[in-house]
Design a protein around this motif. Sequence first.
Motif, PDB file in Angstrom:
ATOM      1  N   LYS A 105     -97.042 -45.362  87.014  1.00 21.96           N
ATOM      2  CA  LYS A 105     -96.448 -45.472  88.255  1.00 21.96           C
ATOM      3  C   LYS A 105     -97.183 -46.706  89.160  1.00 21.96           C
ATOM      4  CE  LYS A 105     -94.922 -40.930  88.899  1.00 21.96           C
ATOM      5  NZ  LYS A 105     -95.434 -39.459  89.123  1.00 21.96           N
ATOM      6  N   THR A 106     -96.291 -47.626  89.370  1.00 22.42           N
ATOM      7  CA  THR A 106     -96.898 -48.624  90.311  1.00 22.42           C
ATOM      8  C   THR A 106     -97.466 -48.069  91.684  1.00 22.42           C
ATOM      9  OG1 THR A 106     -95.328 -50.317  89.234  1.00 22.42           O
ATOM     10  CG2 THR A 106     -96.207 -50.861  91.502  1.00 22.42           C
ATOM     11  N   THR A 107     -98.461 -48.213  92.177  1.00 19.34           N
ATOM     12  CA  THR A 107     -99.184 -47.855  93.630  1.00 19.34           C
ATOM     13  C   THR A 107     -99.443 -49.092  94.225  1.00 19.34           C
ATOM     14  OG1 THR A 107    -101.258 -48.018  92.328  1.00 19.34           O
ATOM     15  CG2 THR A 107    -100.214 -45.760  92.160  1.00 19.34           C
ATOM     16  N   GLU A 111    -100.881 -53.084  90.782  1.00 15.38           N
ATOM     17  CA  GLU A 111    -101.944 -51.766  90.459  1.00 15.38           C
ATOM     18  C   GLU A 111    -100.994 -50.680  90.055  1.00 15.38           C
ATOM     19  OE1 GLU A 111    -105.120 -51.425  90.969  1.00 15.38           O
ATOM     20  OE2 GLU A 111    -105.278 -53.461  91.300  1.00 15.38           O
ATOM     21  N   MET A 112    -101.231 -50.150  88.814  1.00 17.36           N
ATOM     22  CA  MET A 112    -100.602 -49.091  88.153  1.00 17.36           C
ATOM     23  C   MET A 112    -101.578 -48.051  87.805  1.00 17.36           C
ATOM     24  SD  MET A 112     -98.008 -50.859  85.815  1.00 17.36           S
ATOM     25  CE  MET A 112     -97.133 -49.372  85.301  1.00 17.36           C
ATOM     26  N   ARG A 113    -100.946 -46.864  88.140  1.00 19.36           N
ATOM     27  CA  ARG A 113    -101.754 -45.451  87.579  1.00 19.36           C
ATOM     28  C   ARG A 113    -100.968 -44.807  86.809  1.00 19.36           C
ATOM     29  NH1 ARG A 113    -105.012 -48.236  89.981  1.00 19.36           N
ATOM     30  NH2 ARG A 113    -106.247 -47.853  91.671  1.00 19.36           N
ATOM     31  N   GLY A 114    -101.726 -43.958  86.160  1.00 10.42           N
ATOM     32  CA  GLY A 114    -100.779 -43.122  85.135  1.00 10.42           C
ATOM     33  C   GLY A 114    -101.851 -41.898  84.886  1.00 10.42           C
ATOM     34  N   LYS A 115    -101.197 -40.852  84.271  1.00  8.99           N
ATOM     35  CA  LYS A 115    -101.891 -39.455  84.087  1.00  8.99           C
ATOM     36  C   LYS A 115    -103.052 -39.791  83.132  1.00  8.99           C
ATOM     37  CE  LYS A 115    -100.843 -34.984  81.997  1.00  8.99           C
ATOM     38  NZ  LYS A 115    -100.057 -34.187  81.445  1.00  8.99           N
ATOM     39  N   SER A 116    -103.117 -40.629  82.200  1.00 11.65           N
ATOM     40  CA  SER A 116    -104.087 -40.969  81.172  1.00 11.65           C
ATOM     41  C   SER A 116    -103.943 -42.338  80.702  1.00 11.65           C
ATOM     42  CB  SER A 116    -104.232 -39.618  80.273  1.00 11.65           C
ATOM     43  OG  SER A 116    -103.152 -39.511  79.536  1.00 11.65           O
TER      44      SER A 116
END
Length: 160
Positions: A105-107, A111-116
Amino acid sequence: MGKVVSRILIAVLMVSAMGVYAQTMKSDHWSTAELLERAKHLKELALKGDGSASETLEKYPHHYTMLAYRQHSGGGEVHQNFADIFFIIDGHATVVTGGSLVEAKTTGPGEMRGKSVEGGSRQELKAGDVVHIPAGLPHQTLVADGESVTYFVVKVEEAR
């Protein structure tokens, strides 16, 4: 004659501005002991929160420094515009680099974040180790149960 005066005036202004800039420039120094002392506060914040805490130490024109403490694994992340350089100060962790973000997901901008991170390479980290993670490379910091890691981070802006 006017052009000569203008050029002299511009040169004087430039030299003056450079002198002011040089006078405001400073170096920063943090000993390991100082960083570990600062990290005590981060540990308290981590215990009250999600198991990790960080603070920005100083900002510069194209990079900034941070101190981070982690007692739990983090999710995956990708920074499109910043490389990460980790200096492990205390503790033990594993960094996963490469592969792809799971449930990305774009935060924020770049910047992107994910579960792992899935399919990346694993590298064990301990005090004294240094890791460079280029901008755009998925990565995740894993911390085993009962372990923690304290690390100094330099976030370097990379032109793309």
